[in-house]
Design a protein around this motif. Structure first.
Motif, PDB file in Angstrom:
ATOM      1  N   ALA A   1      -1.421 -44.378  42.651  1.00  0.00           N
ATOM      2  CA  ALA A   1      -1.405 -43.602  43.920  1.00  0.00           C
ATOM      3  C   ALA A   1       0.027 -43.617  44.465  1.00  0.00           C
ATOM      4  N   GLY A   2       0.276 -42.635  45.158  1.00  0.00           N
ATOM      5  CA  GLY A   2       1.707 -42.667  45.894  1.00  0.00           C
ATOM      6  C   GLY A   2       2.814 -42.418  44.794  1.00  0.00           C
ATOM      7  N   TYR A   3       2.564 -42.274  43.541  1.00  0.00           N
ATOM      8  CA  TYR A   3       3.552 -41.909  42.664  1.00  0.00           C
ATOM      9  C   TYR A   3       4.471 -40.558  43.200  1.00  0.00           C
ATOM     10  N   MET A   4       5.671 -40.570  43.160  1.00  0.00           N
ATOM     11  CA  MET A   4       6.492 -39.348  43.139  1.00  0.00           C
ATOM     12  C   MET A   4       7.624 -39.038  42.132  1.00  0.00           C
ATOM     13  N   GLY A   5       7.462 -38.136  41.482  1.00  0.00           N
ATOM     14  CA  GLY A   5       8.199 -37.892  40.318  1.00  0.00           C
ATOM     15  C   GLY A   5       9.886 -37.768  40.803  1.00  0.00           C
ATOM     16  N   PRO A   6      10.796 -37.340  39.584  1.00  0.00           N
ATOM     17  CA  PRO A   6      12.172 -37.416  39.939  1.00  0.00           C
ATOM     18  C   PRO A   6      12.406 -36.097  40.661  1.00  0.00           C
ATOM     19  N   ARG A   7      13.228 -36.070  41.626  1.00  0.00           N
ATOM     20  CA  ARG A   7      13.529 -35.081  42.485  1.00  0.00           C
ATOM     21  C   ARG A   7      14.984 -34.897  42.591  1.00  0.00           C
ATOM     22  N   LEU A   8      15.381 -33.529  43.034  1.00  0.00           N
ATOM     23  CA  LEU A   8      16.585 -33.086  43.470  1.00  0.00           C
ATOM     24  C   LEU A   8      16.773 -32.844  45.056  1.00  0.00           C
ATOM     25  N   ILE A   9      17.371 -33.578  45.720  1.00  0.00           N
ATOM     26  CA  ILE A   9      17.574 -33.485  47.242  1.00  0.00           C
ATOM     27  C   ILE A   9      18.940 -32.496  47.510  1.00  0.00           C
ATOM     28  N   LEU A  10      18.348 -31.285  48.270  1.00  0.00           N
ATOM     29  CA  LEU A  10      19.550 -30.515  48.789  1.00  0.00           C
ATOM     30  C   LEU A  10      19.662 -30.672  50.417  1.00  0.00           C
ATOM     31  N   PHE A  11      20.894 -31.186  50.681  1.00  0.00           N
ATOM     32  CA  PHE A  11      21.132 -31.333  52.165  1.00  0.00           C
ATOM     33  C   PHE A  11      22.387 -30.282  52.660  1.00  0.00           C
ATOM     34  N   GLY A  12      21.918 -29.692  53.632  1.00  0.00           N
ATOM     35  CA  GLY A  12      23.146 -29.070  54.456  1.00  0.00           C
ATOM     36  C   GLY A  12      23.882 -27.856  53.711  1.00  0.00           C
ATOM     37  N   GLY A  13      24.803 -27.607  54.113  1.00  0.00           N
ATOM     38  CA  GLY A  13      25.585 -26.633  53.508  1.00  0.00           C
ATOM     39  C   GLY A  13      25.728 -25.492  54.629  1.00  0.00           C
ATOM     40  N   ALA A  14      26.516 -24.427  54.164  1.00  0.00           N
ATOM     41  CA  ALA A  14      26.736 -23.273  55.015  1.00  0.00           C
ATOM     42  C   ALA A  14      26.504 -21.822  54.553  1.00  0.00           C
ATOM     43  N   THR A  15      25.923 -21.076  55.437  1.00  0.00           N
ATOM     44  CA  THR A  15      25.493 -19.719  55.072  1.00  0.00           C
ATOM     45  C   THR A  15      26.507 -18.800  55.497  1.00  0.00           C
ATOM     46  N   ALA A  16      27.440 -19.150  56.395  1.00  0.00           N
ATOM     47  CA  ALA A  16      28.342 -18.156  56.860  1.00  0.00           C
ATOM     48  C   ALA A  16      29.601 -18.937  57.185  1.00  0.00           C
ATOM     49  N   LEU A  17      30.891 -18.053  57.048  1.00  0.00           N
ATOM     50  CA  LEU A  17      32.142 -19.102  57.253  1.00  0.00           C
ATOM     51  C   LEU A  17      32.735 -18.166  58.438  1.00  0.00           C
ATOM     52  N   GLU A  18      33.682 -18.887  59.316  1.00  0.00           N
ATOM     53  CA  GLU A  18      34.560 -18.224  60.161  1.00  0.00           C
ATOM     54  C   GLU A  18      35.775 -19.246  60.175  1.00  0.00           C
ATOM     55  N   GLY A  19      36.783 -18.675  59.950  1.00  0.00           N
ATOM     56  CA  GLY A  19      38.082 -19.382  59.924  1.00  0.00           C
ATOM     57  C   GLY A  19      39.372 -18.904  60.534  1.00  0.00           C
ATOM     58  N   ASN A  20      40.568 -19.521  60.235  1.00  0.00           N
ATOM     59  CA  ASN A  20      41.732 -19.040  60.993  1.00  0.00           C
ATOM     60  C   ASN A  20      42.866 -18.162  60.397  1.00  0.00           C
ATOM     61  N   SER A  21      41.954 -17.196  59.381  1.00  0.00           N
ATOM     62  CA  SER A  21      42.881 -16.351  58.677  1.00  0.00           C
ATOM     63  C   SER A  21      42.104 -15.211  58.630  1.00  0.00           C
ATOM     64  N   ALA A  22      42.617 -14.110  57.987  1.00  0.00           N
ATOM     65  CA  ALA A  22      41.824 -12.882  57.655  1.00  0.00           C
ATOM     66  C   ALA A  22      40.867 -13.057  56.584  1.00  0.00           C
ATOM     67  N   ASN A  23      40.859 -14.200  55.689  1.00  0.00           N
ATOM     68  CA  ASN A  23      40.017 -14.454  54.849  1.00  0.00           C
ATOM     69  C   ASN A  23      39.067 -15.427  55.496  1.00  0.00           C
ATOM     70  N   ALA A  24      37.907 -14.970  55.581  1.00  0.00           N
ATOM     71  CA  ALA A  24      36.757 -15.998  56.292  1.00  0.00           C
ATOM     72  C   ALA A  24      36.861 -17.352  55.711  1.00  0.00           C
ATOM     73  N   GLY A  25      36.986 -18.389  56.383  1.00  0.00           N
ATOM     74  CA  GLY A  25      36.703 -19.879  55.830  1.00  0.00           C
ATOM     75  C   GLY A  25      38.027 -20.351  54.843  1.00  0.00           C
ATOM     76  N   THR A  26      39.052 -19.400  54.854  1.00  0.00           N
ATOM     77  CA  THR A  26      40.381 -19.835  54.236  1.00  0.00           C
ATOM     78  C   THR A  26      41.044 -20.344  55.176  1.00  0.00           C
ATOM     79  N   PRO A  27      41.711 -21.841  55.245  1.00  0.00           N
ATOM     80  CA  PRO A  27      42.653 -22.241  55.942  1.00  0.00           C
ATOM     81  C   PRO A  27      44.153 -21.615  55.886  1.00  0.00           C
ATOM     82  N   THR A  28      44.886 -21.525  56.862  1.00  0.00           N
ATOM     83  CA  THR A  28      46.214 -21.093  56.804  1.00  0.00           C
ATOM     84  C   THR A  28      47.128 -22.127  56.482  1.00  0.00           C
ATOM     85  N   SER A  29      46.567 -23.448  56.820  1.00  0.00           N
ATOM     86  CA  SER A  29      47.655 -24.675  56.682  1.00  0.00           C
ATOM     87  C   SER A  29      47.106 -25.556  55.467  1.00  0.00           C
ATOM     88  N   PRO A  30      47.724 -26.517  54.927  1.00  0.00           N
ATOM     89  CA  PRO A  30      47.218 -27.200  53.940  1.00  0.00           C
ATOM     90  C   PRO A  30      46.249 -28.170  54.518  1.00  0.00           C
TER      91      PRO A  30
END
Length: 267
Positions: free
Chosen positions: A91-120
């Motif tokens: 009772a209570g056994y839980m098999g091995p799992r993969l846990i996915l957390f967070g992430g982004a579904t859209a980007l907005e950045g400070n350059s013409a290419n969304a999400g691409t930084p213009t500085s290092p």
């Protein structure tokens, strides 16, 4: 890491007389010798340290009872392997799992290419679609599910780090809709059927807010965080936290020898 046969004497082949055990043993021994010689020849003809064939990949059609159970397209999330809990069949056994957390579904950045930084350092980048979702993939049943843990979750983020410590997933850093996430440590405790979020109190200075870094558990005890970007520049510093010593405290390490240059997104 705490948070407040037996063998017959002969083999019968259809249409033939039984084969004596002695002959079977001699045939098996001869086959073993031939296999050993073949392997030796392969090793002698194969270049030492030469390229190896890449593993083959296949598409796994995971089970989704509801569309929202699956994580969907996203980037900058973490996927962490967590060991089974309890004894299989109990009772209570839980098999091995993969846990996915967070992430982004859209980007907005400070350059013409969304999400691409213009500085290092990438100052000004924002992840408008950052999430704090938790999805679980059961590797035995091939099934995705979305879970809602108890407790206060971390803020939505991507490009963070996540590491398994036993049956817990430790989250640190990242970048979200408001910029860099706080340097707080968050722990997702997966020991119970209903997971729970905890915030870990760490004393003293630490790695600070950053994203694109790496973190690993070393020796089943030490959390090691390396590199990333603090919003101004790429980093090369090394930090360690002893998960077996309280109060928890980050220590900046000064390794001997020539280390890697400042880097980020090194997985």
């Amino acid at each position: 890491m705490d948070v407040d046969s037996s063998m017959t004497s002969s083999l019968e082949v259809e249409g033939n007389e039984p084969v004596p055990e002695e002959q079977v043993e001699k045939s098996a021994a001869a086959a073993d010798v031939e296999e050993a010689e073949r392997r030796s020849q392969v090793q002698q003809t194969s270049p030492v340290g030469g390229p190896r064939h890449a593993p083959s990949y296949s598409v796994v059609n995971a089970i989704l009872e509801k569309k929202e159970d699956g994580p969907g397209p996203r980037c900058g999330h973490t996927l962490t392997a967590v060991a089974a809990v309890g004894e299989e069949g109990t009772a209570g056994y839980m098999g091995p799992r993969l846990i996915l957390f967070g992430g982004a579904t859209a980007l907005e950045g400070n350059s013409a290419n969304a999400g691409t930084p213009t500085s290092p350092g990438g100052a000004g980048i924002r992840l408008s679609g950052a999430t704090a979702d938790v999805h679980c993939y059961d590797v035995v049943t091939n099934k995705w599910s979305r879970i809602t843990p108890f407790g206060e979750p971390p803020t939505p983020r991507a490009a963070h780090v996540a590491t398994a410590v036993g049956t817990m997933v430790v989250i640190q850093g990242g970048i979200g809709p408001a910029g860099l996430s706080a340097e707080d440590l968050h722990v997702l405790d997966l020991t119970q059927q209903r997971p729970r979020w905890h915030r870990v109190v760490v004393q003293g200075p630490g790695p600070g807010p950053r994203y694109g870094h790496v973190m690993a558990l070393v020796g089943q005890r030490y959390l090691m965080a390396i590199g990333g970007n603090d919003g101004k520049r790429p980093l090369a510093d090394v930090w360690a936290l002893d998960t077996a010593a309280k109060p928890y405290e980050w220590r900046k390490l000064e390794p001997e020898g020539e280390g890697p240059p400042p880097c980020m997104y090194v997985y």
